[in-house]
Every structure is written in structure tokens, then in C-alpha cells.
Scaffold this active site. Structure first.
Site, PDB file in Angstrom:
ATOM      1  N   TYR A   1       0.837  -1.196   0.000  1.00  0.00           N
ATOM      2  CA  TYR A   1       0.000   0.000   0.000  1.00  0.00           C
ATOM      3  C   TYR A   1       0.877   1.253   0.000  1.00  0.00           C
ATOM      4  O   TYR A   1       0.689   2.163  -0.794  1.00  0.00           O
ATOM      5  CB  TYR A   1      -0.911  -0.030   1.222  1.00  0.00           C
ATOM      6  CG  TYR A   1      -1.706   1.232   1.386  1.00  0.00           C
ATOM      7  CD1 TYR A   1      -2.873   1.435   0.655  1.00  0.00           C
ATOM      8  CD2 TYR A   1      -1.286   2.232   2.256  1.00  0.00           C
ATOM      9  CE1 TYR A   1      -3.591   2.600   0.796  1.00  0.00           C
ATOM     10  CE2 TYR A   1      -2.002   3.398   2.399  1.00  0.00           C
ATOM     11  CZ  TYR A   1      -3.162   3.582   1.675  1.00  0.00           C
ATOM     12  OH  TYR A   1      -3.868   4.737   1.808  1.00  0.00           O
TER      13      TYR A   1
ATOM     14  N   ASP B   1       2.659   1.652  -3.325  1.00  0.00           N
ATOM     15  CA  ASP B   1       1.782   2.169  -4.374  1.00  0.00           C
ATOM     16  C   ASP B   1       1.476   3.649  -4.164  1.00  0.00           C
ATOM     17  O   ASP B   1       1.366   4.423  -5.107  1.00  0.00           O
ATOM     18  CB  ASP B   1       0.482   1.364  -4.411  1.00  0.00           C
ATOM     19  CG  ASP B   1       0.723  -0.063  -4.862  1.00  0.00           C
ATOM     20  OD1 ASP B   1      -0.102  -0.930  -4.556  1.00  0.00           O
ATOM     21  OD2 ASP B   1       1.756  -0.311  -5.500  1.00  0.00           O
TER      22      ASP B   1
ATOM     23  N   LYS C   1      25.294 -18.118 -30.015  1.00  0.00           N
ATOM     24  CA  LYS C   1      24.090 -18.666 -29.378  1.00  0.00           C
ATOM     25  C   LYS C   1      24.013 -18.066 -27.981  1.00  0.00           C
ATOM     26  O   LYS C   1      24.794 -18.408 -27.105  1.00  0.00           O
ATOM     27  CB  LYS C   1      24.168 -20.188 -29.297  1.00  0.00           C
ATOM     28  CG  LYS C   1      22.887 -20.815 -28.787  1.00  0.00           C
ATOM     29  CD  LYS C   1      22.972 -22.338 -28.855  1.00  0.00           C
ATOM     30  CE  LYS C   1      21.638 -22.966 -28.494  1.00  0.00           C
ATOM     31  NZ  LYS C   1      21.127 -22.533 -27.185  1.00  0.00           N
TER      32      LYS C   1
ATOM     33  N   GLU D   1      16.263 -13.681 -27.656  1.00  0.00           N
ATOM     34  CA  GLU D   1      16.736 -14.265 -26.410  1.00  0.00           C
ATOM     35  C   GLU D   1      16.805 -13.138 -25.381  1.00  0.00           C
ATOM     36  O   GLU D   1      17.493 -12.134 -25.606  1.00  0.00           O
ATOM     37  CB  GLU D   1      18.124 -14.868 -26.657  1.00  0.00           C
ATOM     38  CG  GLU D   1      18.539 -15.933 -25.691  1.00  0.00           C
ATOM     39  CD  GLU D   1      17.958 -17.325 -25.989  1.00  0.00           C
ATOM     40  OE1 GLU D   1      17.141 -17.469 -26.922  1.00  0.00           O
ATOM     41  OE2 GLU D   1      18.328 -18.249 -25.258  1.00  0.00           O
TER      42      GLU D   1
ATOM     43  N   CYS E   1      33.711  -7.916  13.203  1.00  0.00           N
ATOM     44  CA  CYS E   1      33.509  -7.336  14.536  1.00  0.00           C
ATOM     45  C   CYS E   1      33.949  -8.249  15.679  1.00  0.00           C
ATOM     46  O   CYS E   1      33.975  -7.824  16.830  1.00  0.00           O
ATOM     47  CB  CYS E   1      32.046  -6.948  14.725  1.00  0.00           C
ATOM     48  SG  CYS E   1      30.971  -8.378  14.957  1.00  0.00           S
TER      49      CYS E   1
ATOM     50  N   CYS F   1      26.907 -13.834  11.821  1.00  0.00           N
ATOM     51  CA  CYS F   1      27.489 -13.073  12.921  1.00  0.00           C
ATOM     52  C   CYS F   1      26.373 -12.619  13.853  1.00  0.00           C
ATOM     53  O   CYS F   1      25.318 -12.186  13.416  1.00  0.00           O
ATOM     54  CB  CYS F   1      28.231 -11.860  12.362  1.00  0.00           C
ATOM     55  SG  CYS F   1      28.567 -10.608  13.610  1.00  0.00           S
TER      56      CYS F   1
END
Ligand SMILES: [Zn+2]
Length: 675
Positions: free
Chosen positions: A33, A36, A112, A168, A404, A419
Site C-alpha cells: 500500500y 503504491d 548462441k 533471447e 567485529c 554473525c
């Protein structure tokens, strides 16, 4: 007046970032929502200022609404597949078969492309439909996703009544590399190759994702063109090129040696092509010759596909480096001595995870066989054990985070190692996004784009640093005016007064979401009390299981977490539960309501229980204190009896409500129900 420009840029960034989070990372920070809604705002702004519309705006490549399944499409002209050949001898055999029926032969030789074959349809010069190959006769309607392809013309200069081209769809190598680099940082599984990435993108239900992924197409065949006739295949390619299509490059020749030379050359040049290719296609160029040769039941006799073997070479594994992604996942990567593969120099290879390393027994110092699959991400096929030096040891991922130093834990339901550091810089952005999100501290005005800038500018090292930011700090960031900076600081300041349940949720402790955070806050009343809780006390709470309790306790015990909490306290962030029940009659008790209740509704009863400090639960367990059974109570009642949990009638339950703050209301409730 310049405000709208900044807002347009901001909206674009937010929308792009969030659709990425949503579709690629399964970690939405905004509802559909809201998305949008922002998209609409951007559309309105662009409508008011058309000069601001750019082709890459999120509004431009969204082709429609998401569908739940792809409709089948019958291909008017079948999308045939080709017979594969694997060496020059087989190419020679093909040539001989052709020569049995034709005197003068001309071939076209084309790369190809390793992508997804599609049929693209135009009516009166306008794009109308795109479909996957499917089984060659029936494909899937992916029109809206095809519409997002960047280099595909939507309108053609010639308005032929009906035109179908075959191409393709691919993801450019550069796009693919960027996508995977990002996924690596975010700790997501990498796409194995551009083809997988393109396939996944083309078959997304939501065209927004396909648009995000920036697909391209290359056209290699004219399937149908109403009102046009051509003699040669290469003429059709030239025609399609004149119509604005990105067409496949080709070489025309009638000479078998030239065909073979072109096959070799294409392989050597493959690194320079924008797309992956997995072979060379050799076709008869004269379209009438194709009719002479026809097709077998499976494949045409007038074309073959030469498939290149994947290139493999040995190299020495020099080191294994471990990267920490944005979700804390440790990803091992092999560093190998430089080796030329498929036209590029390879210096490292993916190792996926610990299981992969263990299974192949990959050790630092080994000679490994490196292969370029899908031409982009090299991988280790196997170890050449005959070359293993003495004294090399099995490799194990570190048990401490290389960034860390915090403890690393294996996901309980997967292979990923993660971690656990609460202040891990590698995970900072993700933490901050979660911390400020609606379900956690709900801080408006510091969206993902702003947070990213704060991190990049070094303004915040932990979530607690947000509380040190000044208006000037924030105003200096890109696209932040004084007003937005003031709003952001105000929102951050406001959040200090949140209920502690929001803070607990915002800490991002594994398995502690908004609901568990609320339960904990109400149960303990303050963070201080929660900090002292033992595993036993935690698991005694309904909804808190053994694993969750362990994650929580580990988190609380970690020095990094304690440091973080110290900073929050110093910043003046509220550590108390603000919606504690005032009546504690039912403190520590859990009720289960079952059967048809006649004296009060289930919601009313739940509220009566909660307002007295109790809990209403949906299922009977050993932690249940009482079961309140109405008429026709079924399995829950049986379960209660089996576990020996006391069962109350509605009247008995009401009788327990004597005294305490909520009693007036409850008596009223009871009386009303009796009327
Ligand atoms: Zn870490």
C-alpha cells in the site's frame, strides 16, 4: 519550487530501494500500500513536471499489475530448438548432409545467446505481446515483463499488420555482476549465472521486479511478417535492425572452413560480448533452402548449434577470505592464482558455504580445478588430490566474525553461518532499517536512503548514535533540506519515549519480533528486569521457546549488546514498559478460552485477562493455568483434562474477577451478557 525535484529524486530512490528489498531480499520495509502510494505521488509529480520524467524512473517501467499466473500462449509459428553438435567433425557431417540436397550453400554463423527464448509480437507496428518459448508450441504470456526490457522497441517505423520476432532475453554481464555483488553484500544467495538471473526475472509475477533487474533482448529470427517477403535469413536480420531491434551479429559464408574459423573466433571473443553465449548457431541462409531441407520431428535439418565445452583449468588455492554480508551471513571466497578462463582472468571463485567446502574437502594450498560456468562466476569443480601438499588442514569458517569479532552461529534451519554482533558494522544498515521501522521504534523521516547516507558519511556506528545526530548533521546529507532534517531529529527525539517493547523489537535479536517484544516488556516491566532474566524464567513465559530464550540470553550476555544498551541509556531512551497492567490479579497466569461463550465475547474475555496482567493463549499446553470452557468445547478441553489443567465454567471465571481495577467493568460486562 526546487523542492519537487528533490522529492522526485527521493521518491525514485526509495521506490527502487524498496522494491529491491521486497522482491530480492524478502525483507520488506514498506507495505504494498505504501509503495503504491509513493509511486502515485511520483506519478503525480512527474505529470505536473513532464520535463523531469526519465526513462529509468520507476513509473516508466512498470507495465501493469501483477498476475497470479501466466496465461498460456499458442505460438503461431513454433519456436523450434536446434540439434547440438560438439566438435568440428560433427559440423562437417552436417555440412555433408546439406550438400546431399543443395549445390550452392550459404550459412550464417551467429553466437548462441545463453538466455531465455521468447516470441515478441507486434500489430500495426505496436508491441502487443511477449511469450516464453515453453515447449515451443505453447508458452507463457509474459507481456508485462517483456515490456520492461530496456532495449526492445515498443513502436516500429513500419506498421505491418502482424509481425513476430524471436529473441533471447538476457541479463547483461555487467548488470549481472552488479546484481550479484549486491546480493553478496546483502548476504543473499547468488545467482549461478546470468541465465538463471534472467529467467528468474522474466518469470516474476510483478513486472516491477523485471524492470528492476534491467533485462535486455537480442533478436535472432523473424518468425512472421505480414506483407513482407525475404530471400535470406540475414536480410530479415537487417530488416529487423532497421526497425530498431537489437539483432544478433552474424557472419555470412558458404565455406566450411570459414564456419569452423568463426566458431573458434566467437569463443575467443565471447568475453567481449555483452551477453553470455554457450555456442554458435550455424543456419542455412537461404530461406527457400530451409524449405528444401525441412525438419525432423524434433529439430530443423537446416541448422545446428555448436556447444562450447565449459572451460576448466587447474589453479592453486592461495587463500580463503570471508566476507560478512548485510544480514550477517559469512560468505567464503576462494583466492586462486590468476588463470585465464573463457576470455577473462580469474582470481577468485565462489565457495558458497561451509558445507560446500567440507563436501569437496577444499583446503588452502590445494590445486583446484576452476571452471567458469555461465561465464561469470568461476567455481571450484574439485580438488586435485594428487597435488595436495603435506600438512594442509581442513578448512573451517571462523567462529568469530571477521569484521567485529562477535560469535558466529549456524542458522538452525540452514547452512548459513551468521554473525551475532549487535554492533557489527557489516550489518549496520540492516539494523538501522529495522530499528527505525514501523514495527520497532517507528521513526519517521529517516528512510532507508537517508540511513544509507548516514552510514556512508560515518555519522552513525550503532543505532544508539541516531540519538546524537543534530539538525546540522542531517541537513548536510544529500537531498535533505533543513526542514526534513528538523523533522528527522524531532522524530528521533520522540522515539525516546516509546514503550520499551519497541526498543526490544528494534534490537533485532533473532526470533524476537514485535509480538515477542511486547510479551517480554509486559512480563518483565522494564529492560533492567529483562536483562536479569534466566533461561528458566524466559522459557516459563508462554510463546517463548527454548531456542528464542537462548538467542535472547546470548544477546544480553554479549559485551557488544551491553555496550549498545549503555549507549541507549545514556541517550535517555526509555527502558520501562509503559502499558503495564494496573491490576495484577492474573499476573503470570495463562488462560485458554474454548467453546461457545455466552456471558462475554472472546475479545471481552481476552481484555479482562490482559487488564489483570494475565495472558490469553490460543492453545493448551503445560504452561496453561486455566481453561475457560463454554458450551460444546472440543479438543482443547480434552487436552486440558489430559494435562490435568483446571477447567473453569464462565461463571467460575467471572467469580475470579473480584476486586482490582477492572472489576467494575467486568461485572457490568457480566450483567449485560445476562440480560
Ligand atoms: Zn560481525
Amino acid at each position: 519550487m526546487e523542492d519537487y525535484k528533490a522529492r522526485i529524486r527521493e521518491l525514485r530512490e526509495i521506490l527502487e530501494y524498496n522494491s529491491k528489498l521486497y522482491y530480492d531480499m524478502d525483507a520488506p520495509t514498506m507495505s504494498d500500500y505504501e509503495y503504491d502510494h509513493l509511486l502515485r505521488e511520483l506519478e503525480d509529480l512527474e505529470a505536473a513536471h513532464p520535463e523531469e520524467v526519465t526513462p529509468d524512473s520507476p513509473t516508466q517501467h512498470v507495465g501493469g499489475t501483477a498476475s497470479n499466473s501466466f496465461a498460456p500462449v499458442q505460438h503461431e509459428v513454433p519456436l523450434e530448438s536446434l540439434q547440438d553438435v560438439f566438435n568440428a567433425d560433427e559440423v562437417g557431417e552436417f555440412h555433408n548432409r546439406v550438400r546431399e540436397q543443395l549445390v550452392n550453400v550459404e550459412y550464417s554463423v551467429e553466437p548462441k545467446v545463453d538466455g531465455l527464448s521468447v516470441a515478441i509480437e507486434y500489430r500495426d507496428g505496436r508491441f502487443v505481446r511477449g511469450a516464453t518459448r515453453g515447449d515451443g508450441r505453447t508458452g507463457e504470456d509474459v507481456t508485462e515483463n517483456i515490456r520492461t526490457i530496456q532495449n526492445l522497441p515498443m513502436v516500429l517505423p513500419d506498421k505491418l499488420p502482424h509481425l513476430i520476432v524471436r529473441g533471447e532475453v538476457y541479463m547483461a554481464k555487467t548488470t549481472f555482476a552488479a546484481l550479484n555483488a549486491e546480493r553478496e553484500i546483502t548476504g543473499e544467495p547468488l545467482f549461478a549465472n546470468p541465465r538463471n538471473a534472467a529467467a528468474g526475472s522474466l518469470r516474476q509475477q510483478d513486472p516491477k521486479i523485471a524492470a528492476q533487474r534491467k533485462l535486455d533482448v537480442v533478436i535472432f529470427n523473424l518468425q512472421l511478417a505480414d506483407g513482407k517477403t525475404f530471400e535470406k535469413h540475414t536480410d530479415t536480420l537487417d530488416y529487423m535492425k532497421s526497425q530498431g531491434f537489437p539483432t544478433i551479429p552474424y557472419l555470412r559464408t558458404g565455406d566450411l572452413d570459414m564456419v569452423n574459423a568463426e566458431i573458434v573466433r566467437l569463443n575467443e571473443d565471447r568475453a567481449e560480448l555483452p551477453y553470455d553465449m554457450d555456442g554458435a548457431v550455424i543456419k542455412l541462409n537461404d530461406l527457400s533452402d530451409r524449405e528444401v531441407l525441412g525438419s525432423t520431428s524434433k529439430v530443423p535439418r537446416w541448422a545446428i548449434a555448436y556447444k562450447y565445452p565449459p572451460e576448466q583449468k587447474p589453479s592453486k588455492l592461495v587463500d580463503i577470505v570471508v566476507q560478512v554480508g548485510r544480514t550477517g551471513v559469512l560468505t567464503p571466497k576462494a583466492v586462486v592464482e590468476p588463470v585465464r578462463l573463457a576470455g577473462t582472468t580469474v582470481t577468485n571463485a565462489t565457495l558458497h558455504n561451509q558445507d560446500f567446502i567440507t563436501e569437496k574437502d577444499i583446503r588452502i594450498g590445494d590445486t583446484v580445478i576452476v571452471q567458469k560456468a555461465g561465464e561469470i562466476i568461476p567455481e571450484i569443480v574439485r580438488v586435485d588430490l594428487s597435488k595436495r601438499p603435506d600438512g594442509v588442514k581442513p578448512y573451517h569458517l571462523p567462529d568469530r566474525c571477521p569484521v567485529c569479532g562477535a560469535k558466529v552461529e549456524r542458522d538452525e534451519d540452514g547452512v548459513a553461518m551468521r554473525c551475532t554482533g549487535a554492533e557489527c558494522p557489516a550489518q549496520l544498515l540492516r539494523y538501522l532499517e529495522h530499528f527505525t521501522s514501523r514495527e520497532a521504534m517507528d521513526i519517521d523521516g529517516v528512510g532507508p536512503a537517508v540511513l544509507r547516507q548516514m552510514v556512508e558519511a560515518g555519522l552513525v556506528q550503532t543505532a544508539a548514535d541516531l540519538y546524537k545526530l543534530t539538525v546540522q548533521d542531517i541537513a548536510q546529507l544529500d537531498r535533505m533540506g533543513m526542514k526534513s532534517a528538523q523533522n528527522a531529529v524531532h522524530a528521533i527525539e520522540q522515539s525516546k519515549r516509546n514503550d520499551v517493547s519497541r526498543l526490544i523489537c528494534g534490537l533485532g535479536i533473532r526470533q524476537i519480533g514485535a509480538k515477542a517484544a511486547r510479551t517480554l516488556a509486559q512480563h518483565f516491566g522494564s529492560f533492567d528486569a529483562l536483562e536479569r532474566a534466566t533461561i528458566e524464567e524466559l522459557t516459563a513465559i508462554d510463546d517463548i521457546g527454548e531456542i528464542t530464550a537462548r538467542f535472547l540470553r546470548d544477546w544480553l550476555d554479549s559485551p557488544q549488546s551491553q555496550d549498545l544498551m549503555r549507549r541507549f541509556r545514556a541517550a535517555g531512551v526509555n527502558m520501562e514498559c509503559l502499558d503495564k497492567p494496573t491490576d495484577d490479579t492474573f499476573q503470570g497466569m495463562t488462560f485458554v478460552l474454548t467453546g461457545a461463550l455466552t456471558r462475554f465475547t472472546r475479545d471481552e474475555a481476552t481484555e479482562m485477562i490482559q487488564s489483570r496482567g494475565g495472558k490469553a493463549s490460543g492453545s493448551v499446553s503445560k504452561k496453561t493455568t486455566y481453561v475457560v470452557a463454554g458450551e460444546a468445547a472440543g479438543s482443547k478441553l480434552a487436552k486440558a483434562q489430559e494435562l490435568g489443567i483446571p477447567v473453569l465454567t464462565e461463571d467460575e471465571f467471572l467469580a475470579m474477577l473480584g476486586g482490582g481495577a477492572g472489576s467494575d467493568k467486568l461485572e457490568t460486562d457480566g450483567q449485560m451478557s445476562m440480560l
